[in-house]
Design an enzyme around this catalytic site. Structure first.
Site: not given
Ligand code: NDP
Length: 452
Positions: A90, A111, A114, A126, A165-166, A209, A240, A378
């Site tokens: 997962k 993961q 976690k 992943k 998703g991620d 999250t 997200n 999830s």
């Molecule tokens: P999203 O794609 O929804 O959002 C990512 C955000 O981070 C955007 O604002 C993006 O900006 C910014 N970002 C991405 N890459 C970079 C970078 N290299 N430098 C600066 N800003 C960056 O992703 P999520 O919110 O889903 O995920 C965010 C983090 O949380 C990740 O590390 C993910 O692995 C982790 N996570 C997510 C989960 C989930 O349920 N969604 C669960 C557990 C962990 P821009 O739009 O400009 O790219």
């Protein structure tokens, strides 16, 4: 550091050259496991560490697709099935140009721990692609998702591997991938999570999250006699995780003064709240806008190409991406009086930054514990799919809250048990607590199931 641990880390570096993020995650986790390895000689006898750092399966595949101009593109798809000792694989799928084997192996490795922490039966995995969804049309996104699933379907299944998703993969992408899976398999089954609520999804999954990270923050502060109410909070990202972290912090009476995207950060000293929060959500969820538009709309400071860590805050919640807090950022936060850092993103703090926080007496919530609410929800979606039922938003939120409370309690107690400094302080080493608690359960399952 024990010779066994150093040898395993060295071997990982030799066998996986150039995979810096994977090396970083393995180093960080293995160093913190030392007290557990010392206490349990059987882990060494069964070569648990050597077996744990090798993914059970790595799938890499070609994804060829046509854009709107009928031009052909070729991307690379991946699924890293890291460890299934305690349940089906997962973990999320990430679509971002930076995606490579190293990043996905670090994420799959993390993961595993976690998922173990959630108390639910889920192994670690992943996957994703170096596809960049930015600037693509709706049909291009759909064609890519279909081409990706046209290959991935043969490696996953509701009792085998359940992706979610991620970064770059939200409800829309999950929908297109689910549609393709259903078509090629001719089965309607809970093979992906993060689905729409009308077709098998769980309430609260989009929020899980960000909410879960904030619930974890709430527990950490409670443990030292504090609350979120009235605290100044710096959040990075605007995707997200960040969106729902902002919402929950607002609900709990904190003031969120920053959000960011990959172009820069905004600083709003009055808080991203009320109508301004609605604007932020609309900007990011409906209009694919840039965070600069928030600054333009409300006349607040925009910091181009800067992360928000120079802003004075009580609590920092990195919710964007890996390694977004380096040692200089950590030092700045510490000098500015930060009391707690809670990771919504995966591995947003470098090892040096993490050490600065821990040694500086900051309550530090590592991602694998603090952001486990997403995968936990999830897991709840999988449970609802298996039983063909749907729980109310209130019920799912309550379960999420309980899970985050349990994770906090388990990591708090494990830190007190294994770390002498934590034992005598209200500020626990949650890195040790999370890694050891997650690890021991997987290790016991691996021993019980023999050499496979
Ligand atoms: P999203 O794609 O929804 O959002 C990512 C955000 O981070 C955007 O604002 C993006 O900006 C910014 N970002 C991405 N890459 C970079 C970078 N290299 N430098 C600066 N800003 C960056 O992703 P999520 O919110 O889903 O995920 C965010 C983090 O949380 C990740 O590390 C993910 O692995 C982790 N996570 C997510 C989960 C989930 O349920 N969604 C669960 C557990 C962990 P821009 O739009 O400009 O790219």
């Amino acid at each position: 550091m024990s010779k066994q641990i150093e040898d395993v880390i060295e071997k990982v570096k030799q066998k996986n050259p150039g995979e810096v993020e994977f090396h970083q995650a393995v180093t960080e986790v293995l160093h913190s496991l030392e007290p557990a390895i010392e206490k349990h000689p059987e882990f060494e006898r069964y070569k648990i560490l050597e077996r744990l750092v090798e993914p059970e399966r790595v799938v890499m595949f070609k994804v060829a697709w046509l854009d709107d101009k009928q031009e052909i593109h070729v991307n690379r798809g991946y699924r890293i099935q890291f460890n299934s000792a305690i349940g089906p694989y997962k973990g999320g799928l990430r679509f971002h140009p930076s995606v490579n084997l190293s990043i996905l192996k670090f994420l799959g490795f993390e993961q595993t721990f976690k998922n173990s922490l959630t108390g639910l039966a889920m192994g670690g995995a992943k996957g994703g692609s170096d596809f960049d969804p930015k600037g693509k049309s709706e049909t291009e996104i759909m064609h890519f998702c279909q081409a990706f699933m046209a290959e991935l379907w043969r490696f996953i299944g509701p009792d085998t591997d359940v992706p979610a998703g991620d970064i770059g993969v939200g409800g829309r992408e999950i929908g297109y991938m689910f549609g393709q899976y259903r078509k090629v398999q001719n089965t309607f089954t809970g093979v992906l999570t993060g689905k729409g609520v009308d077709w098998g999804g769980s309430y609260i999954r989009p929020e899980a999250t960000g909410y879960g990270t904030t619930y974890f923050a709430e527990q950490m502060l409670k443990a030292r006699g504090e609350t979120i109410k009235g605290k100044i909070v710096a959040i990075s990202g605007s995707g997200n995780v960040a969106q729902y972290a902002v919402q929950k912090v607002n609900q709990l009476g904190g003031k969120v003064v920053t959000v960011s995207d990959s172009d820069g950060s905004i600083y709003d000293p009055d808080g991203v709240v009320g109508k301004k929060f609605d604007f932020f959500l609309d900007l990011k969820q409906k209009r694919e806008g840039r965070i600069k538009e928030y600054a333009d709309e409300f006349g607040v400071e925009y910091m181009p190409k800067q992360r928000p860590w120079s802003i004075k805050c009580d609590i920092a919640m990195p919710c964007a991406t890996q390694n977004e807090i380096d040692k200089d950022d950590a030092q700045t936060l510490l000098d500015n009086g930060v009391m707690a850092v809670i990771e919504g993103a995966n591995m947003p703090s470098t090892i040096e930054a993490t050490n600065i926080f821990i040694e500086g007496g900051v309550s530090f919530g590592p991602g694998k514990a603090a952001n486990a609410g997403g995968v936990a929800c999830s897991g709840l979606e999988m449970a609802q799919n298996s039983q063909r039922v749907r729980w109310s938003p209130k019920e799912v939120d309550q379960r999420l809250h309980d899970i985050m409370e349990d994770i906090h309690q388990a990591t708090y107690e494990t830190a007190s048990k294994y770390d002498s400094k934590s034992a005598s302080s209200k500020i626990k080493n949650y890195v040790i607590g999370a890694n050891i608690f997650g690890f021991e359960k997987v290790a016991r399952a691996m021993i019980a199931q023999g050499i496979v």
